[in-house]
Design a protein around this motif. Structure first.
Motif, PDB file in Angstrom:
ATOM      1  N   ALA A 135       0.834  -1.198   0.000  1.00 48.88           N
ATOM      2  CA  ALA A 135       0.000   0.000   0.000  1.00 48.88           C
ATOM      3  C   ALA A 135       0.871   1.252   0.000  1.00 48.88           C
ATOM      4  CB  ALA A 135      -0.936  -0.003   1.207  1.00 48.88           C
ATOM      5  N   ALA A 136       1.992   1.195   0.716  1.00 51.06           N
ATOM      6  CA  ALA A 136       2.915   2.330   0.732  1.00 51.06           C
ATOM      7  C   ALA A 136       3.501   2.586  -0.652  1.00 51.06           C
ATOM      8  CB  ALA A 136       4.039   2.068   1.738  1.00 51.06           C
ATOM      9  N   GLU A 137       3.871   1.512  -1.356  1.00 48.41           N
ATOM     10  CA  GLU A 137       4.407   1.683  -2.707  1.00 48.41           C
ATOM     11  C   GLU A 137       3.326   2.171  -3.673  1.00 48.41           C
ATOM     12  OE1 GLU A 137       8.151   0.908  -3.339  1.00 48.41           O
ATOM     13  OE2 GLU A 137       7.372   1.756  -1.477  1.00 48.41           O
ATOM     14  N   ALA A 138       2.094   1.700  -3.494  1.00 45.92           N
ATOM     15  CA  ALA A 138       0.988   2.192  -4.323  1.00 45.92           C
ATOM     16  C   ALA A 138       0.758   3.680  -4.080  1.00 45.92           C
ATOM     17  CB  ALA A 138      -0.287   1.404  -4.023  1.00 45.92           C
ATOM     18  N   TYR A 139       0.889   4.108  -2.843  1.00 46.13           N
ATOM     19  CA  TYR A 139       0.722   5.523  -2.492  1.00 46.13           C
ATOM     20  C   TYR A 139       1.818   6.364  -3.140  1.00 46.13           C
ATOM     21  CZ  TYR A 139      -0.052   9.641   0.471  1.00 46.13           C
ATOM     22  OH  TYR A 139      -0.315  10.915   0.927  1.00 46.13           O
ATOM     23  N   ARG A 140       3.052   5.866  -3.083  1.00 41.95           N
ATOM     24  CA  ARG A 140       4.183   6.648  -3.574  1.00 41.95           C
ATOM     25  C   ARG A 140       4.359   6.583  -5.088  1.00 41.95           C
ATOM     26  NH1 ARG A 140       7.085   5.205   1.635  1.00 41.95           N
ATOM     27  NH2 ARG A 140       7.501   3.139   0.800  1.00 41.95           N
ATOM     28  N   LEU A 141       4.044   5.405  -5.682  1.00 47.29           N
ATOM     29  CA  LEU A 141       4.400   5.195  -7.086  1.00 47.29           C
ATOM     30  C   LEU A 141       3.237   4.797  -7.983  1.00 47.29           C
ATOM     31  CD1 LEU A 141       7.760   3.302  -6.494  1.00 47.29           C
ATOM     32  CD2 LEU A 141       7.482   5.657  -7.266  1.00 47.29           C
ATOM     33  N   GLY A 142       2.097   4.410  -7.426  1.00 45.59           N
ATOM     34  CA  GLY A 142       0.921   4.142  -8.239  1.00 45.59           C
ATOM     35  C   GLY A 142       0.841   2.748  -8.829  1.00 45.59           C
ATOM     36  N   LEU A 143       0.515   2.665 -10.118  1.00 50.61           N
ATOM     37  CA  LEU A 143       0.142   1.441 -10.825  1.00 50.61           C
ATOM     38  C   LEU A 143       1.186   0.336 -10.750  1.00 50.61           C
ATOM     39  CD1 LEU A 143      -1.877   0.066 -12.840  1.00 50.61           C
ATOM     40  CD2 LEU A 143      -0.549   1.154 -14.684  1.00 50.61           C
ATOM     41  N   THR A 144       2.440   0.686 -10.664  1.00 52.11           N
ATOM     42  CA  THR A 144       3.517  -0.286 -10.818  1.00 52.11           C
ATOM     43  C   THR A 144       3.399  -1.486  -9.893  1.00 52.11           C
ATOM     44  OG1 THR A 144       5.912  -0.570 -10.887  1.00 52.11           O
ATOM     45  CG2 THR A 144       5.063   0.950  -9.234  1.00 52.11           C
ATOM     46  N   VAL A 145       2.871  -1.298  -8.677  1.00 42.96           N
ATOM     47  CA  VAL A 145       2.821  -2.399  -7.712  1.00 42.96           C
ATOM     48  C   VAL A 145       1.917  -3.533  -8.204  1.00 42.96           C
ATOM     49  CG1 VAL A 145       0.930  -1.453  -6.317  1.00 42.96           C
ATOM     50  CG2 VAL A 145       2.615  -2.958  -5.263  1.00 42.96           C
ATOM     51  N   TYR A 146       0.847  -3.191  -8.934  1.00 40.17           N
ATOM     52  CA  TYR A 146      -0.001  -4.241  -9.515  1.00 40.17           C
ATOM     53  C   TYR A 146       0.765  -4.976 -10.618  1.00 40.17           C
ATOM     54  CZ  TYR A 146      -3.535  -6.551 -12.363  1.00 40.17           C
ATOM     55  OH  TYR A 146      -4.240  -7.491 -13.091  1.00 40.17           O
ATOM     56  N   VAL A 147       1.505  -4.257 -11.420  1.00 38.92           N
ATOM     57  CA  VAL A 147       2.197  -4.852 -12.567  1.00 38.92           C
ATOM     58  C   VAL A 147       3.265  -5.837 -12.109  1.00 38.92           C
ATOM     59  CG1 VAL A 147       3.666  -4.362 -14.560  1.00 38.92           C
ATOM     60  CG2 VAL A 147       1.704  -2.887 -14.059  1.00 38.92           C
ATOM     61  N   TRP A 148       4.116  -5.414 -11.150  1.00 43.67           N
ATOM     62  CA  TRP A 148       5.222  -6.298 -10.772  1.00 43.67           C
ATOM     63  C   TRP A 148       4.830  -7.317  -9.709  1.00 43.67           C
ATOM     64  CZ3 TRP A 148       6.413  -6.045  -5.673  1.00 43.67           C
ATOM     65  CH2 TRP A 148       6.358  -4.837  -4.989  1.00 43.67           C
ATOM     66  N   TRP A 149       3.661  -7.144  -9.087  1.00 43.63           N
ATOM     67  CA  TRP A 149       3.253  -8.118  -8.076  1.00 43.63           C
ATOM     68  C   TRP A 149       2.100  -8.985  -8.578  1.00 43.63           C
ATOM     69  CZ3 TRP A 149      -0.946  -8.083  -4.180  1.00 43.63           C
ATOM     70  CH2 TRP A 149      -0.806  -9.125  -3.253  1.00 43.63           C
TER      71      TRP A 149
ATOM     72  N   LEU B 131       1.439  -3.400  13.021  1.00 48.08           N
ATOM     73  CA  LEU B 131       1.453  -1.986  12.634  1.00 48.08           C
ATOM     74  C   LEU B 131       0.059  -1.500  12.259  1.00 48.08           C
ATOM     75  CD1 LEU B 131       4.738  -1.839  10.516  1.00 48.08           C
ATOM     76  CD2 LEU B 131       4.317  -0.654  12.680  1.00 48.08           C
ATOM     77  N   LEU B 132      -0.702  -2.343  11.578  1.00 46.27           N
ATOM     78  CA  LEU B 132      -2.069  -1.976  11.214  1.00 46.27           C
ATOM     79  C   LEU B 132      -2.951  -1.860  12.453  1.00 46.27           C
ATOM     80  CD1 LEU B 132      -2.466  -4.238   8.060  1.00 46.27           C
ATOM     81  CD2 LEU B 132      -2.467  -1.746   8.079  1.00 46.27           C
ATOM     82  N   LEU B 133      -2.810  -2.795  13.366  1.00 46.20           N
ATOM     83  CA  LEU B 133      -3.597  -2.742  14.593  1.00 46.20           C
ATOM     84  C   LEU B 133      -3.238  -1.501  15.409  1.00 46.20           C
ATOM     85  CD1 LEU B 133      -5.670  -4.125  16.389  1.00 46.20           C
ATOM     86  CD2 LEU B 133      -3.826  -5.472  17.403  1.00 46.20           C
ATOM     87  N   GLN B 134      -1.965  -1.150  15.422  1.00 46.62           N
ATOM     88  CA  GLN B 134      -1.547   0.060  16.117  1.00 46.62           C
ATOM     89  C   GLN B 134      -2.147   1.301  15.466  1.00 46.62           C
ATOM     90  OE1 GLN B 134       2.533   1.526  15.586  1.00 46.62           O
ATOM     91  NE2 GLN B 134       2.733   1.597  17.815  1.00 46.62           N
TER      92      GLN B 134
ATOM     93  N   ASN C 289       6.223  10.325   3.695  1.00 48.74           N
ATOM     94  CA  ASN C 289       7.209   9.865   4.665  1.00 48.74           C
ATOM     95  C   ASN C 289       6.652   8.852   5.659  1.00 48.74           C
ATOM     96  OD1 ASN C 289       9.225  11.519   3.554  1.00 48.74           O
ATOM     97  ND2 ASN C 289       8.556  13.268   4.795  1.00 48.74           N
ATOM     98  N   ASN C 290       5.361   8.633   5.617  1.00 51.92           N
ATOM     99  CA  ASN C 290       4.731   7.645   6.499  1.00 51.92           C
ATOM    100  C   ASN C 290       3.683   6.862   5.720  1.00 51.92           C
ATOM    101  OD1 ASN C 290       4.264   6.273   8.919  1.00 51.92           O
ATOM    102  ND2 ASN C 290       2.648   7.696   9.539  1.00 51.92           N
ATOM    103  N   ALA C 291       4.061   6.486   4.491  1.00 52.61           N
ATOM    104  CA  ALA C 291       3.087   5.877   3.578  1.00 52.61           C
ATOM    105  C   ALA C 291       2.584   4.527   4.067  1.00 52.61           C
ATOM    106  CB  ALA C 291       3.706   5.732   2.189  1.00 52.61           C
ATOM    107  N   GLU C 292       3.321   3.870   4.963  1.00 48.86           N
ATOM    108  CA  GLU C 292       2.872   2.569   5.474  1.00 48.86           C
ATOM    109  C   GLU C 292       1.574   2.693   6.269  1.00 48.86           C
ATOM    110  OE1 GLU C 292       6.121   0.853   7.633  1.00 48.86           O
ATOM    111  OE2 GLU C 292       6.970  -0.078   5.838  1.00 48.86           O
ATOM    112  N   GLN C 293       1.246   3.904   6.712  1.00 46.98           N
ATOM    113  CA  GLN C 293       0.010   4.127   7.470  1.00 46.98           C
ATOM    114  C   GLN C 293      -1.078   4.788   6.618  1.00 46.98           C
ATOM    115  OE1 GLN C 293      -0.784   3.213  10.657  1.00 46.98           O
ATOM    116  NE2 GLN C 293       1.149   2.107  10.729  1.00 46.98           N
ATOM    117  N   ALA C 294      -0.841   4.932   5.314  1.00 48.29           N
ATOM    118  CA  ALA C 294      -1.797   5.640   4.457  1.00 48.29           C
ATOM    119  C   ALA C 294      -3.134   4.909   4.370  1.00 48.29           C
ATOM    120  CB  ALA C 294      -1.203   5.831   3.059  1.00 48.29           C
ATOM    121  N   TYR C 295      -3.100   3.584   4.198  1.00 50.57           N
ATOM    122  CA  TYR C 295      -4.349   2.832   4.082  1.00 50.57           C
ATOM    123  C   TYR C 295      -5.138   2.903   5.387  1.00 50.57           C
ATOM    124  CZ  TYR C 295      -7.484  -0.753   2.247  1.00 50.57           C
ATOM    125  OH  TYR C 295      -8.585  -1.432   1.768  1.00 50.57           O
TER     126      TYR C 295
END
Length: 504
Positions: free
Chosen positions: A63-77, A145-148, A299-305
């Motif tokens: 989700a952090a990579e999707a926030y920072r870079l967009g579509l690419t995470v679907y393509v390579w994953w 981290l999500l629960l936190q 800078n805190n994209a891991e908490q974006a979702y």
């Protein structure tokens, strides 16, 4: 989180434990514990295969990579996995099943002693088991981290809570519990995923947000490959994911082994492939839209979702989404623990403790349960003592993705008849050479701070070295074996008469 959200989460945990208790009644021996006795319906095997590839990592690191870079995470994953599993439906899925049905194999590595030799089997078993315990630790950290983020629960208690519940139903219910919780996860994920998707659609005024947001996002967000995810990275990861999701990730081979026949295993793989191509899009669109909803979190994209969910979802739905996160991680960890237990009890212990092969059926089952308990406990200990900042993405990409290729190449290519003359020399050189290359590059980047060693280089180079060594030594030093030929021939068909003809 409100009271209703906590009720939903508590209800989820109760159901998971109940599944473990119910599944215990279906477990009578280690065959039931590790491969469901070959009685799992193809559709359940396929859904379980698909869902076993998810964890909370998706909603933290990806989700952090999707926030920072967009579509690419679907393509390579997702795209690489979907296509790779589709290919594997014809090459590998039936073969895994026939190893169980025709040769009584209960661990994905059990066949390696006959295919290559015992030292090859042991090298791969030890390397893979050590890798997997760190991988599982990253998943505990991700869900904590999500629960936190959602509920303010400290990391320690998040890991402890999810770990203990997973430990209970994994120890009790074996692969049946894994598959049934995967199915429950599938239902929960569908409800939670569509809830977030339609909340985002409502925020933007309709379903048209799917094609309208790209003009409002940075230009590179619509590029299929962006940032550190280059064409080299994509090509390497495509090969890695093809090997990994067709059995290189051992727990996924179990899903095929649990189906009634090779044909049913093929159907399972095709179902999983279709889900991989379609369903992640529902999950990723809200992540791609997140910079427009909760801006300034680079800078805190891991908490974006998490931030977006708290902003947009009503009471009860946050609990459902969080239960979905739990189910992702707990199902994958339970699945991993089951297959690692199979490897330890079937492949490692008999080589270091001769008494393991003389245990009664009940004692073997008890040993499997104790090993599952200890393995999950070790992974929790690593997670509790790790530095959580950046730990998840570092483990998933720099460690797991980079080392999966060297471990998977001899395992997976060894099932294909085209490589029947490739023997233990090629296999051991491939594993040792690939892992040594990774260790050198990782040390250069992380400890010697050589920033010319890119992420793409760390992922692709060990794979290339491992593949070149396997193919080169296999061709230059063929090691034909009549026993190996018979084994591979038996995996080509479900028909027993083919095997009788070979023996005759």
């Amino acid at each position: 989180m409100g009271t209703l959200d906590w009720i939903v989460v508590a209800g989820y945990f109760f159901v998971m434990v109940a599944i473990g208790i119910w599944s215990r009644g279906r477990i009578h021996n280690i065959s039931d514990f590790f491969t469901a006795g070959g009685k799992m319906p193809w559709w359940l095997s396929g859904i379980s295969h698909h869902m076993s590839g998810y964890s909370a990592v998706m909603f933290v690191a990806f989700a952090a990579e999707a926030y920072r870079l967009g579509l690419t995470v679907y393509v390579w994953w997702s795209l690489t996995i979907g296509i790779g599993v589709g290919i594997g439906a014809f090459l590998w899925a039936p073969a895994w099943n026939r190893l169980r049905s025709k040769h009584g194999v209960k661990s994905p590595l059990e066949y390696l002693a006959r295919r290559y030799n015992v030292p090859t089997q042991q090298v791969m078993a030890w390397a893979g088991a050590m890798l997997k315990v760190v991988d599982i630790a990253a998943k505990w950290v991700a869900v904590a981290l999500l629960l936190q983020g959602f509920a303010g629960v400290p990391i320690f208690w998040g890991i402890a809570l999810t770990g203990v519940v997973t430990m209970i139903y994994s120890v009790l219910g074996g692969l049946w519990a894994d598959a049934l919780t995967d199915f429950g996860q599938f239902i929960i994920q569908a409800a939670a995923g569509f809830a977030m998707f339609f909340a985002v659609a409502s925020h933007f005024g309709g379903i048209s947000f799917m094609w309208e947001i790209w003009d409002k996002l940075p230009e590179n967000h619509s590029e299929p490959l962006a940032g550190p995810y280059t064409l080299t990275f994509f090509m390497a990861l495509f090969l890695i994911k093809t090997l990994e999701y067709n059995g290189g990730m051992w727990n996924l081979a179990q899903r095929y082994m649990a189906a009634p026949s090779g044909y049913e295993a093929k159907r399972s793989a095709l179902l999983s492939a279709g889900l991989w191509l379609v369903w992640p899009l529902v999950l990723f669109f809200p992540m791609w839209a997140a910079p427009l909803i909760v801006p300034g979190m680079e800078n805190n994209a891991e908490q974006a979702y998490v931030a977006m969910g708290k902003m947009m979802l009503p009471a009860g739905m946050i609990g459902l989404v969080l239960a979905g996160f739990f189910s992702h991680t707990m199902a994958m960890v339970s699945s991993d623990a089951n297959v690692i237990t199979a490897v330890i009890t079937r492949d490692i212990l008999p080589r270091i403790w001769k008494g393991a092969v003389r245990l009664s059926s009940d004692a073997q089952l008890q040993l499997a349960r104790v090993t599952t308990f200890l393995f999950i406990g070790l992974s929790m200990t690593i997670a509790l003592t790790a530095d959580t900042k950046g730990f998840v993405l570092k483990v998933v990409i720099a460690l797991v993705a980079a080392t999966m290729g060297p471990i998977a190449i001899p395992l997976m290519l060894g099932l294909l008849p085209w490589f029947r003359k490739f023997g233990p020399s090629a296999a051991i050189a491939s594993v040792v050479g690939g892992l040594s290359t990774w260790a050198f590059l990782y040390t250069e980047q992380q400890f010697l701070k050589d920033f010319t060693v890119t992420q793409a280089l760390i992922v692709s180079t060990p794979l290339i070295v491992s593949l070149v060594l396997y193919l080169g030594i296999g061709l230059l030093k063929p090691e034909p074996s009549e026993s190996r030929d018979e084994l591979l021939e038996s995996l080509r068909s479900d028909e027993p008469e083919r095997d009788e003809a070979v023996k005759a």
